[in-house]
Design an enzyme around this catalytic site. Sequence first.
Site, PDB file in Angstrom:
ATOM      1  N   TYR A 194       0.855  -1.186   0.000  1.00  0.00           N
ATOM      2  CA  TYR A 194       0.000   0.000   0.000  1.00  0.00           C
ATOM      3  C   TYR A 194       0.888   1.231   0.000  1.00  0.00           C
ATOM      4  O   TYR A 194       1.373   1.656   1.032  1.00  0.00           O
ATOM      5  CB  TYR A 194      -0.920   0.006   1.222  1.00  0.00           C
ATOM      6  CG  TYR A 194      -1.949   1.113   1.175  1.00  0.00           C
ATOM      7  CD1 TYR A 194      -2.985   1.070   0.262  1.00  0.00           C
ATOM      8  CD2 TYR A 194      -1.862   2.196   2.026  1.00  0.00           C
ATOM      9  CE1 TYR A 194      -3.925   2.083   0.196  1.00  0.00           C
ATOM     10  CE2 TYR A 194      -2.800   3.217   1.976  1.00  0.00           C
ATOM     11  CZ  TYR A 194      -3.827   3.151   1.057  1.00  0.00           C
ATOM     12  OH  TYR A 194      -4.759   4.151   0.994  1.00  0.00           O
ATOM     13  N   ASP A 195       1.138   1.779  -1.189  1.00  0.00           N
ATOM     14  CA  ASP A 195       1.950   2.986  -1.243  1.00  0.00           C
ATOM     15  C   ASP A 195       1.306   4.109  -2.044  1.00  0.00           C
ATOM     16  O   ASP A 195       1.734   5.248  -1.961  1.00  0.00           O
ATOM     17  CB  ASP A 195       3.357   2.696  -1.762  1.00  0.00           C
ATOM     18  CG  ASP A 195       3.405   2.260  -3.210  1.00  0.00           C
ATOM     19  OD1 ASP A 195       2.356   2.261  -3.894  1.00  0.00           O
ATOM     20  OD2 ASP A 195       4.497   1.903  -3.680  1.00  0.00           O
ATOM     21  N   GLY A 196       0.272   3.808  -2.839  1.00  0.00           N
ATOM     22  CA  GLY A 196      -0.431   4.836  -3.580  1.00  0.00           C
ATOM     23  C   GLY A 196       0.385   5.551  -4.631  1.00  0.00           C
ATOM     24  O   GLY A 196      -0.014   6.600  -5.113  1.00  0.00           O
TER      25      GLY A 196
END
Length: 174
Positions: free
Chosen positions: A30-32
């Site tokens: 989850y790093d966007g």
Amino acid sequence: MKSSTLLALLATAITPIVAISGQATTTRYYDGLEGACGCGTSSGAFSWQLGVASGVYTAAASQAIYSSSGATWCGAGCGTCYNLTSTGSSPCQDCGTGGDAGQSIIVMVTNLCPNNGNAQWCPAVGGTNEYGYSYHFDINAESEVFGDNVVVNFEEVACPSAAVSDYSQCVCAA
């Protein structure tokens, strides 16, 4: 150009693309960030969050799914969607708890999970990862989707219209 070369090029151009399916390992990140398909902005976050509005998650796919040539930008797999169905098991005793068998999600490929630096999970084209699987999906999700490092059965599917609309904002959609 020789006629035999031209014929070979034409044959390649009209060869149908075969949908990929089989079993794969999964992980979660989850790093966007923008990712290899150019979704979002160069400064970071996606301008849209698949999985929230459209019900489709984004994922980084191993090289055999992302692009048969192993390209690192705008691979042939960018924007393709896959239905992932949990088998309920993880690929090894010490690498995850598995999850609920039979649960399914749809993911859209928006990033590459390269073999270089990720060989444990992301196999090279024609190879397998450390657990014997030829394919891998690294799902972009803030929390577990259907378990921890689940082995899934997967098949390519048509992308839902909301996901297609979201993907149209990506660099590689052009």
